[in-house]
Design an enzyme around this catalytic site. Structure first.
Site, PDB file in Angstrom:
ATOM      1  N   ASN A   1       4.368  68.885 -37.983  1.00  0.00           N
ATOM      2  CA  ASN A   1       5.654  68.159 -38.020  1.00  0.00           C
ATOM      3  C   ASN A   1       6.692  68.808 -37.094  1.00  0.00           C
ATOM      4  OD1 ASN A   1       6.274  70.486 -39.384  1.00  0.00           O
ATOM      5  ND2 ASN A   1       7.320  69.491 -41.101  1.00  0.00           N
TER       6      ASN A   1
ATOM      7  N   THR B   1      -2.770  86.007 -46.259  1.00  0.00           N
ATOM      8  CA  THR B   1      -2.272  87.159 -45.509  1.00  0.00           C
ATOM      9  C   THR B   1      -2.656  88.469 -46.201  1.00  0.00           C
ATOM     10  OG1 THR B   1      -0.266  88.234 -44.705  1.00  0.00           O
ATOM     11  CG2 THR B   1      -0.010  86.920 -46.677  1.00  0.00           C
TER      12      THR B   1
ATOM     13  N   TYR C   1       8.084  85.087 -48.616  1.00  0.00           N
ATOM     14  CA  TYR C   1       7.013  84.444 -47.833  1.00  0.00           C
ATOM     15  C   TYR C   1       5.640  84.924 -48.329  1.00  0.00           C
ATOM     16  CZ  TYR C   1       3.287  84.670 -44.468  1.00  0.00           C
ATOM     17  OH  TYR C   1       2.033  84.643 -43.905  1.00  0.00           O
ATOM     18  N   HIS C   2       5.472  86.251 -48.381  1.00  0.00           N
ATOM     19  CA  HIS C   2       4.157  86.768 -48.793  1.00  0.00           C
ATOM     20  C   HIS C   2       3.820  86.285 -50.213  1.00  0.00           C
ATOM     21  CE1 HIS C   2       4.872  89.686 -45.413  1.00  0.00           C
ATOM     22  NE2 HIS C   2       3.570  89.552 -45.262  1.00  0.00           N
TER      23      HIS C   2
ATOM     24  N   ASN D   1       3.896  92.494 -30.693  1.00  0.00           N
ATOM     25  CA  ASN D   1       4.423  91.610 -29.651  1.00  0.00           C
ATOM     26  C   ASN D   1       5.856  92.025 -29.298  1.00  0.00           C
ATOM     27  OD1 ASN D   1       2.023  90.256 -29.851  1.00  0.00           O
ATOM     28  ND2 ASN D   1       2.855  88.334 -30.625  1.00  0.00           N
ATOM     29  N   ARG D   2       6.644  92.370 -30.306  1.00  0.00           N
ATOM     30  CA  ARG D   2       8.026  92.799 -30.061  1.00  0.00           C
ATOM     31  C   ARG D   2       8.069  94.084 -29.241  1.00  0.00           C
ATOM     32  NH1 ARG D   2      12.549  91.693 -32.770  1.00  0.00           N
ATOM     33  NH2 ARG D   2      13.078  93.692 -33.740  1.00  0.00           N
TER      34      ARG D   2
ATOM     35  N   VAL E   1      11.364 100.786 -34.200  1.00  0.00           N
ATOM     36  CA  VAL E   1      10.567 101.208 -35.365  1.00  0.00           C
ATOM     37  C   VAL E   1      11.497 101.214 -36.582  1.00  0.00           C
ATOM     38  CG1 VAL E   1       9.359 103.170 -36.413  1.00  0.00           C
ATOM     39  CG2 VAL E   1       8.992 102.604 -33.992  1.00  0.00           C
TER      40      VAL E   1
ATOM     41  N   ARG F   1      13.845  96.235 -44.483  1.00  0.00           N
ATOM     42  CA  ARG F   1      12.970  95.707 -45.537  1.00  0.00           C
ATOM     43  C   ARG F   1      12.850  96.718 -46.681  1.00  0.00           C
ATOM     44  NH1 ARG F   1       8.069  92.656 -42.304  1.00  0.00           N
ATOM     45  NH2 ARG F   1       9.337  91.934 -40.558  1.00  0.00           N
TER      46      ARG F   1
HETATM   47  P1  NAD Z   1       3.513  79.221 -36.511  1.00  0.00           P
HETATM   48  O1  NAD Z   1       4.853  79.146 -37.130  1.00  0.00           O
HETATM   49  O2  NAD Z   1       3.428  79.536 -35.062  1.00  0.00           O
HETATM   50  O3  NAD Z   1       2.714  77.838 -36.762  1.00  0.00           O
HETATM   51  C1  NAD Z   1       2.791  77.119 -37.963  1.00  0.00           C
HETATM   52  C2  NAD Z   1       2.752  75.648 -37.600  1.00  0.00           C
HETATM   53  O4  NAD Z   1       2.769  74.890 -38.806  1.00  0.00           O
HETATM   54  C3  NAD Z   1       3.962  75.207 -36.775  1.00  0.00           C
HETATM   55  O5  NAD Z   1       3.563  74.481 -35.648  1.00  0.00           O
HETATM   56  C4  NAD Z   1       4.791  74.363 -37.739  1.00  0.00           C
HETATM   57  O6  NAD Z   1       5.510  73.326 -37.101  1.00  0.00           O
HETATM   58  C5  NAD Z   1       3.701  73.834 -38.678  1.00  0.00           C
HETATM   59  N1  NAD Z   1       4.219  73.512 -40.024  1.00  0.00           N
HETATM   60  C6  NAD Z   1       4.895  74.311 -40.865  1.00  0.00           C
HETATM   61  N2  NAD Z   1       5.232  73.646 -41.981  1.00  0.00           N
HETATM   62  C7  NAD Z   1       4.721  72.403 -41.853  1.00  0.00           C
HETATM   63  C8  NAD Z   1       4.730  71.245 -42.675  1.00  0.00           C
HETATM   64  N3  NAD Z   1       5.358  71.238 -43.852  1.00  0.00           N
HETATM   65  N4  NAD Z   1       4.090  70.132 -42.247  1.00  0.00           N
HETATM   66  C9  NAD Z   1       3.463  70.117 -41.046  1.00  0.00           C
HETATM   67  N5  NAD Z   1       3.438  71.176 -40.208  1.00  0.00           N
HETATM   68  C10 NAD Z   1       4.068  72.306 -40.612  1.00  0.00           C
HETATM   69  O7  NAD Z   1       2.670  80.265 -37.378  1.00  0.00           O
HETATM   70  P2  NAD Z   1       1.345  81.062 -36.963  1.00  0.00           P
HETATM   71  O8  NAD Z   1       1.740  82.420 -36.516  1.00  0.00           O
HETATM   72  O9  NAD Z   1       0.480  80.234 -36.119  1.00  0.00           O
HETATM   73  O10 NAD Z   1       0.675  81.231 -38.395  1.00  0.00           O
HETATM   74  C11 NAD Z   1      -0.213  80.232 -38.874  1.00  0.00           C
HETATM   75  C12 NAD Z   1      -0.695  80.591 -40.270  1.00  0.00           C
HETATM   76  O11 NAD Z   1      -1.363  81.846 -40.230  1.00  0.00           O
HETATM   77  C13 NAD Z   1       0.435  80.736 -41.284  1.00  0.00           C
HETATM   78  O12 NAD Z   1       0.021  80.169 -42.506  1.00  0.00           O
HETATM   79  C14 NAD Z   1       0.616  82.213 -41.415  1.00  0.00           C
HETATM   80  O13 NAD Z   1       1.077  82.540 -42.684  1.00  0.00           O
HETATM   81  C15 NAD Z   1      -0.779  82.730 -41.171  1.00  0.00           C
HETATM   82  N6  NAD Z   1      -0.775  84.092 -40.609  1.00  0.00           N
HETATM   83  C16 NAD Z   1      -0.174  84.342 -39.403  1.00  0.00           C
HETATM   84  C17 NAD Z   1      -0.167  85.645 -38.893  1.00  0.00           C
HETATM   85  C18 NAD Z   1       0.500  86.019 -37.598  1.00  0.00           C
HETATM   86  O14 NAD Z   1       0.554  87.223 -37.275  1.00  0.00           O
HETATM   87  N7  NAD Z   1       0.991  85.066 -36.810  1.00  0.00           N
HETATM   88  C19 NAD Z   1      -0.812  86.663 -39.619  1.00  0.00           C
HETATM   89  C20 NAD Z   1      -1.404  86.360 -40.849  1.00  0.00           C
HETATM   90  C21 NAD Z   1      -1.390  85.066 -41.332  1.00  0.00           C
HETATM   91  N1  USQ Z   2       8.405  96.348 -38.041  1.00  0.00           N
HETATM   92  C1  USQ Z   2       9.050  97.360 -37.347  1.00  0.00           C
HETATM   93  N2  USQ Z   2       9.788  97.001 -36.258  1.00  0.00           N
HETATM   94  C2  USQ Z   2       9.922  95.723 -35.839  1.00  0.00           C
HETATM   95  C3  USQ Z   2       9.253  94.697 -36.551  1.00  0.00           C
HETATM   96  C4  USQ Z   2       8.508  95.052 -37.661  1.00  0.00           C
HETATM   97  O1  USQ Z   2       8.944  98.538 -37.676  1.00  0.00           O
HETATM   98  O2  USQ Z   2      10.621  95.486 -34.839  1.00  0.00           O
HETATM   99  C5  USQ Z   2       7.557  96.700 -39.205  1.00  0.00           C
HETATM  100  C6  USQ Z   2       7.910  95.966 -40.494  1.00  0.00           C
HETATM  101  O3  USQ Z   2       8.927  96.636 -41.198  1.00  0.00           O
HETATM  102  C7  USQ Z   2       6.573  95.937 -41.213  1.00  0.00           C
HETATM  103  C8  USQ Z   2       5.551  95.890 -40.080  1.00  0.00           C
HETATM  104  O4  USQ Z   2       6.238  96.286 -38.894  1.00  0.00           O
HETATM  105  O5  USQ Z   2       6.371  97.129 -41.910  1.00  0.00           O
HETATM  106  C9  USQ Z   2       4.934  94.504 -39.863  1.00  0.00           C
HETATM  107  O6  USQ Z   2       5.974  93.564 -39.655  1.00  0.00           O
HETATM  108  P1  USQ Z   2       5.713  92.206 -38.858  1.00  0.00           P
HETATM  109  O7  USQ Z   2       7.013  91.490 -38.726  1.00  0.00           O
HETATM  110  O8  USQ Z   2       4.939  92.470 -37.626  1.00  0.00           O
HETATM  111  O9  USQ Z   2       4.686  91.462 -39.848  1.00  0.00           O
HETATM  112  P2  USQ Z   2       4.900  90.785 -41.253  1.00  0.00           P
HETATM  113  O10 USQ Z   2       6.304  90.628 -41.634  1.00  0.00           O
HETATM  114  O11 USQ Z   2       4.036  91.503 -42.225  1.00  0.00           O
HETATM  115  O12 USQ Z   2       4.341  89.314 -41.012  1.00  0.00           O
HETATM  116  C10 USQ Z   2       3.360  89.018 -40.017  1.00  0.00           C
HETATM  117  C11 USQ Z   2       3.330  87.508 -39.850  1.00  0.00           C
HETATM  118  C12 USQ Z   2       2.914  86.868 -41.172  1.00  0.00           C
HETATM  119  C13 USQ Z   2       1.599  87.463 -41.635  1.00  0.00           C
HETATM  120  C14 USQ Z   2       1.663  88.983 -41.721  1.00  0.00           C
HETATM  121  C15 USQ Z   2       0.298  89.593 -41.936  1.00  0.00           C
HETATM  122  O13 USQ Z   2       4.615  87.040 -39.449  1.00  0.00           O
HETATM  123  O14 USQ Z   2       2.778  85.460 -40.985  1.00  0.00           O
HETATM  124  O15 USQ Z   2       1.284  86.945 -42.891  1.00  0.00           O
HETATM  125  O16 USQ Z   2       2.104  89.490 -40.435  1.00  0.00           O
HETATM  126  S1  USQ Z   2       0.383  91.007 -43.006  1.00  0.00           S
HETATM  127  O17 USQ Z   2       1.353  91.952 -42.457  1.00  0.00           O
HETATM  128  O18 USQ Z   2      -0.943  91.554 -43.039  1.00  0.00           O
HETATM  129  O19 USQ Z   2       0.819  90.513 -44.291  1.00  0.00           O
END
Ligand code: NAD
Ligand code: USQ
Length: 399
Positions: free
Chosen positions: A32, A144, A181-182, A240-241, A254, A326
């Protein structure tokens, strides 16, 4: 196979849809575009200039000759989800369509509620639609690693066998997540497990670690297919950051001591794990859980690796320690199992091999697009914003 990718306009979803399409599967995307809207709301944009989804899909058709169908709609709408399932008749549904940023869910009450409603209701709708229209379809749901938190014992893959007062049982592993979120992912996991039990659905809950990188073989075929690369304080993930910060000479942010340890994986392994899960489905009534990451690092380990990689490229990289916005353990035990996907054939890309080409070079290529104002954390776990603060400037939130 016929594979439906929910959230296919997003970071993991786009790379996955292309990969599966290239492998010869019939792929459809549903989205969406909420994520593009959240970027507008926060005043941020991906480092990489991503095209509209329509442009990307046309480019993919021109390059590969394959068509990916598109369904535009919200998974919170049951009519939308059920009609997509009926029309497309998938063998597998890969569900990425959730709000996935921990900081976004911690901005204030409104964002916490939105995150949980969006994620939990979307998944519930999907479970009901599968039960009614495609009970044999395999649900592959992105969970996650953060569902488990950082317990002082080894983390198992989904379930743990425990002995208590002389009796033994295998039960879901305890969850101690660190953000609303988690928590939404924990609620999803329970709902999925329950639906598999009562309706005999089949599901794989992928507890994914933090994903890094942006290039996959398919995405790299053309600039028109480029994937998102988020680096802002809300949607940017830590590695990535750090790479973007190193590319522009900004001190690496950090949080706290940096001993926070997490599981990580290359986006090329994300797409492969999804394919493995599709090809080797869960049995009817089974809710299996895989821990989807390949290596674990502390935040400080990553900062030092980026420092070394940056030096090789002639960059001066400084590491900064900011107060942690956090509430999380900054030093802790961490040993999470992650053997099930390896046993099914995953061959991991390790960070040391891919960091320079896949990450630093992308960051350097697009560094002119970086907005330095989105680097400092403004979302504070201890102090959600009130209404006034929500109409906010770009000033960092006081810690
Ligand atoms: P993202 O935000 O880039 O992509 C999510 C997509 O879902 C977006 O395109 C958004 O428009 C769509 N979306 C969200 N809500 C919606 C809804 N109600 N209806 C239709 N579409 C909707 O996120 P991502 O990084 O690709 O992550 C994808 C999944 O993987 C997530 O569930 C996230 O929790 C999980 N995940 C991501 C990471 C990570 O590091 N990126 C790590 C672990 C788990
Ligand atoms: N962190 C820093 N500096 C930064 C950003 C983050 O020290 O500039 C730290 C955070 O405090 C945290 C760790 O890095 O301890 C990870 O943070 P993150 O933002 O990279 O990841 P997180 O919030 O855990 O979320 C991301 C994705 C989420 C996914 C999750 C996997 O956004 O969708 O579910 O990673 S996990 O961490 O295994 O739960």
């Amino acid at each position: 196979m016929r594979i439906l990718v929910l959230g296919g306009d997003g970071y993991c979803g786009w790379a996955t849809a292309l990969y599966l399409s290239k492998k010869g599967h019939t792929v459809a995307i549903a989205d969406n575009f909420a994520r593009r809207q959240w970027d507008h709301e926060l005043g941020v944009q991906t480092l990489t200039p991503i095209r509209t989804l329509a442009e990307r899909l046309n480019a993919w058709q021109d390059i590969s000759g394959e068509t990916i169908d598109l369904f535009v709609g919200d998974v919170m709408e049951y009519d939308f989800v059920s009609s997509v399932i009926k029309d497309f008749e998938p063998d597998a549904v890969v569900h990425f369509a959730e709000q996935r940023a921990a900081p976004y869910s911690m901005i204030d009450r409104k964002h916490a509620v939105f995150t949980q409603v969006n994620n939990v209701v979307g998944t519930l709708n999907l479970l009901f639609a599968l039960r009614e229209f495609a009970p044999d379809c395999h649900l592959i749901k992105l969970g996650t690693m953060g569902e488990y938190g950082t317990p002082n014992i080894d983390i198992e893959e989904g379930y743990i066998t425990i002995e208590h007062n002389g009796r033994k049982d295998t039960v879901p592993y305890p969850k101690q997540p660190g953000s609303f979120y988690h928590l939404s992912k924990v609620h999803d996991s329970h709902n999925i497990m329950f639906a598999c039990k009562i309706w005999k659905l089949r599901a794989t809950d992928l507890n994914q670690g933090v994903v890094y990188g942006t290039m996959t073989d398919e995405v790299g075929l053309s600039e028109a297919l480029i994937n998102r690369f988020d680096y802002d304080e809300v949607f940017g993930t830590v590695l990535n950051r750090f790479c973007v910060q190193a590319a522009i000479g900004y001190p690496l942010t950090v949080y706290g001591k940096g001993g926070q340890t997490r599981g990580f994986l290359d986006i090329r392994d994300t797409v492969r794990c999804i394919e493995i899960a599709c090809l080797k489905p869960a049995a009817q009534g089974e809710c299996r859980v895989f821990n989807q990451f390949t290596e674990h690092f502390s935040v400080l380990d990553l900062a030092h690796m980026v420092e070394v990689a940056g030096k090789k490229l002639g960059l001066k990289v400084k590491v900064d320690h900011l107060p942690d916005p956090r509430v999380e353990a900054e030093e802790h035990y961490y040993n999470a199992k992650h053997s099930k996907l390896i046993e099914l054939g995953l061959q991991p890309h390790l960070l040391s091999d891919s960091l320079l080409d896949s990450l630093m070079n992308v960051a350097l290529k697009y560094r002119d697009r970086v907005d330095v104002n989105v680097m400092l954390p403004r979302v504070n776990w201890r102090k959600p914003r009130n209404r006034e603060e929500h109409r906010t400037t770009r000033e960092p939130m006081p810690l």
